[in-house]
Design an enzyme around this catalytic site. Structure first.
Site, PDB file in Angstrom:
ATOM      1  N   HIS A   1     -20.347 -32.267 -27.319  1.00  0.00           N
ATOM      2  CA  HIS A   1     -19.742 -31.013 -26.535  1.00  0.00           C
ATOM      3  C   HIS A   1     -20.513 -30.912 -25.254  1.00  0.00           C
ATOM      4  O   HIS A   1     -20.956 -29.786 -25.141  1.00  0.00           O
ATOM      5  CB  HIS A   1     -20.038 -29.762 -27.590  1.00  0.00           C
ATOM      6  CG  HIS A   1     -19.199 -29.780 -28.789  1.00  0.00           C
ATOM      7  ND1 HIS A   1     -17.905 -29.525 -28.744  1.00  0.00           N
ATOM      8  CD2 HIS A   1     -19.604 -29.913 -29.957  1.00  0.00           C
ATOM      9  CE1 HIS A   1     -17.534 -29.746 -30.117  1.00  0.00           C
ATOM     10  NE2 HIS A   1     -18.364 -29.847 -30.786  1.00  0.00           N
ATOM     11  N   HIS A   2     -20.513 -31.992 -24.374  1.00  0.00           N
ATOM     12  CA  HIS A   2     -20.994 -31.816 -23.047  1.00  0.00           C
ATOM     13  C   HIS A   2     -20.634 -33.061 -22.133  1.00  0.00           C
ATOM     14  O   HIS A   2     -19.875 -33.760 -22.655  1.00  0.00           O
ATOM     15  CB  HIS A   2     -22.570 -31.877 -23.290  1.00  0.00           C
ATOM     16  CG  HIS A   2     -23.068 -33.187 -23.565  1.00  0.00           C
ATOM     17  ND1 HIS A   2     -23.196 -33.536 -25.138  1.00  0.00           N
ATOM     18  CD2 HIS A   2     -23.472 -34.529 -23.111  1.00  0.00           C
ATOM     19  CE1 HIS A   2     -23.866 -34.753 -25.066  1.00  0.00           C
ATOM     20  NE2 HIS A   2     -23.752 -35.287 -24.061  1.00  0.00           N
ATOM     21  N   ALA A   3     -20.843 -32.967 -20.985  1.00  0.00           N
ATOM     22  CA  ALA A   3     -20.753 -33.877 -20.058  1.00  0.00           C
ATOM     23  C   ALA A   3     -21.788 -34.196 -19.045  1.00  0.00           C
ATOM     24  O   ALA A   3     -22.850 -33.305 -19.262  1.00  0.00           O
ATOM     25  CB  ALA A   3     -19.530 -33.627 -19.083  1.00  0.00           C
TER      26      ALA A   3
ATOM     27  N   ARG B   1     -17.440 -35.256 -23.705  1.00  0.00           N
ATOM     28  CA  ARG B   1     -17.552 -36.153 -24.895  1.00  0.00           C
ATOM     29  C   ARG B   1     -17.724 -35.490 -26.083  1.00  0.00           C
ATOM     30  O   ARG B   1     -18.790 -34.512 -26.066  1.00  0.00           O
ATOM     31  CB  ARG B   1     -18.549 -37.455 -24.642  1.00  0.00           C
ATOM     32  CG  ARG B   1     -19.872 -37.110 -24.823  1.00  0.00           C
ATOM     33  CD  ARG B   1     -20.789 -36.778 -23.743  1.00  0.00           C
ATOM     34  NE  ARG B   1     -20.364 -37.155 -22.301  1.00  0.00           N
ATOM     35  CZ  ARG B   1     -20.693 -38.225 -21.686  1.00  0.00           C
ATOM     36  NH1 ARG B   1     -21.775 -38.923 -22.301  1.00  0.00           N
ATOM     37  NH2 ARG B   1     -20.406 -38.445 -20.529  1.00  0.00           N
TER      38      ARG B   1
END
Length: 136
Positions: free
Chosen positions: A51-53, A98
């Protein structure tokens, strides 16, 4: 995105956000200097991670054992890739959202990273990610 054959290594345009790659487990190299390596394991059933980039970081993700699904999103296209063999890897460029899910009970996901950990490099809010991908 460039899909590669089993015999190919990595021939990709640096502007691509993510690219499936084939790996030779006896000779893993990355298209960047590796500054950090970490493993994700013992993930409980039903848990979705990530839950991040990243703004600058590049990563190469692969499983040594087990399997998981990588969900990647470049702000306009969302795709899923099943990592289920040490001969498969996923190259994740900067600006790629992702998520990791559907971990097998024995999964060990190994990630090679181009940078040391820096909280400033993370985008943890999806709406912020979209704003940074398209600032207009």
């Amino acid at each position: 995105m460039t899909m590669l054959t089993e015999d190919a290594w990595l021939e990709t345009n640096a502007s691509e956000s993510f690219c499936p790659v084939r790996l030779d487990p006896s000779n893993v190299t990355a298209p960047f200097a590796i500054k950090r390596i970490y493993n994700i394991y013992d993930t409980q059933p039903g848990v979705v991670r990530g839950h991040h980039a990243h703004r600058r970081l590049q990563q190469l993700a692969m499983v040594g054992v087990g399997a998981c699904t990588m969900v990647v999103d470049d702000g306009s296209t969302r795709q899923e890739f099943r990592l289920d063999s040490p001969t498969k890897g996923l190259l994740l460029g900067p600006g790629t959202w992702r998520e990791m899910k559907d971990f097998s009970s024995d999964c060990v996901l190994t990630v090679l990273a181009s940078e040391e950990y820096s909280e400033d490099d993370y985008i943890r809010d999806y709406d912020q990610f979209l704003r940074e991908r398209d600032p207009s």
